[in-house]
Motif scaffolding. Structure first.
Motif, mmCIF file in Angstrom:
data_model
loop_
_atom_site.group_PDB
_atom_site.id
_atom_site.type_symbol
_atom_site.label_atom_id
_atom_site.label_comp_id
_atom_site.label_asym_id
_atom_site.label_seq_id
_atom_site.Cartn_x
_atom_site.Cartn_y
_atom_site.Cartn_z
ATOM 1 N N ALA A 169 0.847 -1.196 0.000
ATOM 2 C CA ALA A 169 0.000 0.000 0.000
ATOM 3 C C ALA A 169 0.880 1.243 0.000
ATOM 4 O O ALA A 169 2.033 1.215 0.444
ATOM 5 C CB ALA A 169 -0.934 0.019 1.208
ATOM 6 N N ILE A 170 0.314 2.341 -0.509
ATOM 7 C CA ILE A 170 0.940 3.665 -0.457
ATOM 8 C C ILE A 170 -0.076 4.596 0.187
ATOM 9 O O ILE A 170 -1.214 4.709 -0.278
ATOM 10 C CB ILE A 170 1.346 4.146 -1.858
ATOM 11 N N LYS A 171 0.328 5.264 1.293
ATOM 12 C CA LYS A 171 -0.648 5.901 2.173
ATOM 13 C C LYS A 171 -0.650 7.424 2.159
ATOM 14 O O LYS A 171 -1.675 8.041 2.473
ATOM 15 C CB LYS A 171 -0.418 5.429 3.615
ATOM 16 N N ASP A 172 0.470 8.045 1.847
ATOM 17 C CA ASP A 172 0.510 9.504 1.965
ATOM 18 C C ASP A 172 1.724 10.031 1.213
ATOM 19 O O ASP A 172 2.774 9.378 1.177
ATOM 20 C CB ASP A 172 0.590 9.922 3.439
ATOM 21 N N LEU A 173 1.566 11.212 0.614
ATOM 22 C CA LEU A 173 2.658 11.855 -0.123
ATOM 23 C C LEU A 173 2.694 13.332 0.231
ATOM 24 O O LEU A 173 1.674 14.020 0.168
ATOM 25 C CB LEU A 173 2.455 11.691 -1.635
ATOM 26 N N LYS A 174 3.871 13.811 0.626
ATOM 27 C CA LYS A 174 4.078 15.241 0.878
ATOM 28 C C LYS A 174 5.343 15.678 0.154
ATOM 29 O O LYS A 174 6.351 14.954 0.150
ATOM 30 C CB LYS A 174 4.220 15.542 2.372
ATOM 31 N N VAL A 175 5.281 16.877 -0.438
ATOM 32 C CA VAL A 175 6.427 17.432 -1.157
ATOM 33 C C VAL A 175 6.644 18.863 -0.683
ATOM 34 O O VAL A 175 5.698 19.660 -0.625
ATOM 35 C CB VAL A 175 6.198 17.414 -2.685
ATOM 36 N N TRP A 176 7.898 19.172 -0.344
ATOM 37 C CA TRP A 176 8.272 20.514 0.081
ATOM 38 C C TRP A 176 9.311 21.106 -0.880
ATOM 39 O O TRP A 176 10.243 20.409 -1.306
ATOM 40 C CB TRP A 176 8.897 20.506 1.474
ATOM 41 N N LYS A 177 9.157 22.364 -1.166
ATOM 42 C CA LYS A 177 10.200 23.143 -1.829
ATOM 43 C C LYS A 177 11.077 23.759 -0.746
ATOM 44 O O LYS A 177 10.571 24.364 0.203
ATOM 45 C CB LYS A 177 9.567 24.240 -2.683
ATOM 46 N N ILE A 178 12.386 23.596 -0.847
ATOM 47 C CA ILE A 178 13.307 24.128 0.154
ATOM 48 C C ILE A 178 13.893 25.430 -0.369
ATOM 49 O O ILE A 178 14.560 25.460 -1.409
ATOM 50 C CB ILE A 178 14.414 23.115 0.486
ATOM 51 N N ASN A 179 13.611 26.507 0.359
ATOM 52 C CA ASN A 179 14.068 27.836 -0.026
ATOM 53 C C ASN A 179 15.373 28.179 0.685
ATOM 54 O O ASN A 179 15.637 27.714 1.801
ATOM 55 C CB ASN A 179 13.005 28.880 0.319
ATOM 56 N N ASP A 180 16.167 29.013 0.067
ATOM 57 C CA ASP A 180 17.465 29.414 0.610
ATOM 58 C C ASP A 180 17.299 30.721 1.380
ATOM 59 O O ASP A 180 16.932 31.743 0.793
ATOM 60 C CB ASP A 180 18.466 29.588 -0.531
ATOM 61 N N PRO A 181 17.549 30.731 2.706
ATOM 62 C CA PRO A 181 17.305 31.951 3.485
ATOM 63 C C PRO A 181 18.379 33.012 3.258
ATOM 64 O O PRO A 181 19.536 32.703 2.964
ATOM 65 C CB PRO A 181 17.333 31.450 4.927
ATOM 66 N N ALA A 182 17.966 34.267 3.433
ATOM 67 C CA ALA A 182 18.923 35.370 3.449
ATOM 68 C C ALA A 182 19.550 35.465 4.841
ATOM 69 O O ALA A 182 19.143 34.773 5.784
ATOM 70 C CB ALA A 182 18.214 36.679 3.086
ATOM 71 N N ASP A 183 20.539 36.340 4.987
ATOM 72 C CA ASP A 183 21.264 36.443 6.255
ATOM 73 C C ASP A 183 20.377 36.899 7.403
ATOM 74 O O ASP A 183 20.651 36.577 8.565
ATOM 75 C CB ASP A 183 22.440 37.409 6.105
ATOM 76 N N ASP A 184 19.320 37.664 7.109
ATOM 77 C CA ASP A 184 18.476 38.197 8.179
ATOM 78 C C ASP A 184 17.203 37.374 8.371
ATOM 79 O O ASP A 184 16.244 37.842 8.973
ATOM 80 C CB ASP A 184 18.111 39.653 7.898
ATOM 81 N N GLN A 185 17.184 36.148 7.871
ATOM 82 C CA GLN A 185 15.993 35.307 7.978
ATOM 83 C C GLN A 185 16.271 34.091 8.861
ATOM 84 O O GLN A 185 17.324 33.454 8.748
ATOM 85 C CB GLN A 185 15.532 34.851 6.591
ATOM 86 N N VAL A 186 15.318 33.789 9.735
ATOM 87 C CA VAL A 186 15.411 32.639 10.635
ATOM 88 C C VAL A 186 14.316 31.652 10.248
ATOM 89 O O VAL A 186 13.133 32.009 10.238
ATOM 90 C CB VAL A 186 15.242 33.064 12.107
#
Length: 475
Positions: A394-411
């Motif tokens: 069985a295949i139950k769940d699928l999630k996909v994320w785009k990974i963004n590159d943070p700037a120096d002032d972003q947490v």
């Protein structure tokens, strides 16, 4: 006496118990030549030794021998087990039998002395659960020794950090707060979540390791095979579906929950592919049982381009302790991740409570950028071999994320609404949605204990439903 969950009263009539009185200590002293006495260095509590004198009673010799055989089987354990004595029904010791002695034996009676070693010298209460009514609470530890807490945090809104501290300014923290000069940042942006409730949006698969045939359907909230089709020359065959992503992805994370409950006779595999815009495989993880007469799931993980394949996950051990055997009756997760030129493939089982185990993580630095094609599609396949009976797939769940590159002032945010964070000070572990994540731990954080008496606990930020679990510990 309850030993490892078994009531021994039908076997033993206890006469005396020694080793539960005043607890001893072992001192380390430093002798100095020509000085009277010594310097005190430290103390420790040695293992607890419990000695039990008891009678085994029976109505005849045959029953007596039977009871002795049964008792030997019950006491034959390979690690410390919980022990409860009748005069301390609310306390649990953890011990393992070390030696026995025998007294007289009569027709209906056998006298025995049993020595139990408790490597952990403490005794424990049942679990105490405290729901935090606010972000500042006082918890009273009524034990006579420090206790190991487990904090469970249900996330109510996106957070960049999670922290719990006590009155002594000991703290546990993951992530970090946002300063006045910084802004919170969505590093992992979820662009797709398919709960597998419908095959709408999925189309026929392409180019699998074998032949595509049969039909995949949605049933009870997961994709299953209704028909594998007919055996072919390729031997492996079964249905495959694929779906396009909302956008091409360079840096990404893909999580997919799958099942392969295998049997001794069954053969089957579940397969997940990442494809580029030309339908070519970029990465692939599969869980397969390819043996006819043995229960043996195996995981494989690959990176691929038109010229070559790089195999990252391959389990070839055949002992009962090998990872492959731990993957039998697989109910778990496949994960693909790429950030820059660093790939990570992850396979792990997931318990009903969400915690991950039987994990395998492999990282690969693609310095030559051989496997850097943007990802455009996810393809799934479930197959069987020849005419062998299938495993339960069985295949139950699928999630996909785009990974963004943070700037120096972003947490970056580390958790979102509905996520679960666990600070397990008993096992010194940190779990995020059941997955070990000690990599998020702040450098100065520590797995602190609950002191005897009152403990003031403060949760930061005020973005969680918090629960504390611990067991009172007694000397």
């Amino acid at each position: 006496m309850i030993f490892n969950g078994i009531d021994l009263s039908p076997y033993l009539r206890i006469k005396e118990i020694h080793g539960r009185g005043i607890s001893p200590s072992e001192l380390t002293l430093i002798d100095v030549p020509a000085m009277d006495g010594a310097y005190y260095s430290q103390k420790r509590r040695p293992p607890r030794v419990i000695e039990i004198e008891a009678d085994i009673r029976a109505s005849n010799r045959e029953e007596l021998r039977t009871k002795l055989d049964q008792l030997n089987a019950i006491l034959d354990v390979n690690q410390p087990v919980p022990i409860i004595f009748p005069d301390e029904p609310d306390m649990i010791y953890y011990g393992i039998p070390e030696s026995t002695g025998e007294g007289n034996e009569y027709t209906f009676l056998h006298q025995v002395q049993l020595t139990i070693i408790c490597p952990d010298p403490y005794k424990y209460s049942d679990e105490v659960i405290v729901e935090f009514p606010s972000d500042v609470v006082t918890v009273t530890n009524e034990g006579t020794a420090e206790a190991d807490p487990v904090f469970e945090l249900e996330v109510l809104e996106p957070v960049t950090f999670a922290m719990i501290q006590n009155q002594d300014e000991d703290y546990m923290m993951i992530g970090r707060p946002v300063s006045a000069e910084e802004i919170a940042f969505e590093r992992e942006e979820r662009i797709l979540h398919d709960a597998m409730n419908s095959t709408v949006g999925w189309v026929e698969g392409v180019d699998i390791d074998g032949d595509i045939s049969g039909t995949m359907v949605s049933a009870d909230g997961k994709f299953v095979v209704s028909d594998f089709g007919e055996p072919s020359e390729a031997k492996w065959y079964g249905p495959a579906l694929r779906r396009s992503l909302p956008e091409l992805l360079q840096d990404f994370r893909v999580d997919i929950l799958v099942e392969n409950f295998n049997t001794t006779e069954g053969v089957g595999r579940v397969d997940v592919y990442l494809l580029d815009s030309s339908n070519r495989t970029v990465a692939n993880i599969k869980m397969s049982d390819a043996w006819q007469t043995i229960k043996r799931n195996r995981a494989r993980g690959y990176l691929q381009n038109p010229e070559r394949t790089e195999q990252l996950i391959y389990t070839h051990e055949t002992t009962s302790q090998a990872t492959g055997e731990l993957w039998n009756d697989f109910d778990g997760i496949f994960r693909f991740q790429r950030i820059g030129n660093l790939w990570m493939l992850y396979v792990g089982k997931v318990r009903p409570d969400g915690t991950h185990h039987a994990r395998r993580i492999v990282r690969y630095s693609d310095t030559l950028e051989e496997f850097s094609q943007p990802i455009a599609q996810v393809q799934i396949h479930m197959g069987i071999f020849d005419d062998h009976p299938p495993t339960d797939l069985a295949i139950k769940d699928l999630k996909v994320w785009k990974i963004n590159d943070p700037a120096d002032d972003q947490v970056p945010y580390i958790a979102h609404e509905g996520d679960s964070i666990v600070f397990d000070h008993t096992n010194e572990d940190i779990l995020l949605n059941g997955e070990p994540r000690k990599d998020l731990k702040d450098f100065g954080a520590k797995f602190f204990k609950l002191k005897r008496g009152n403990n003031q606990l403060i949760v930061h930020p005020d973005s969680f439903n918090t629960k504390l679990r611990y067991r009172k510990r007694f000397i």
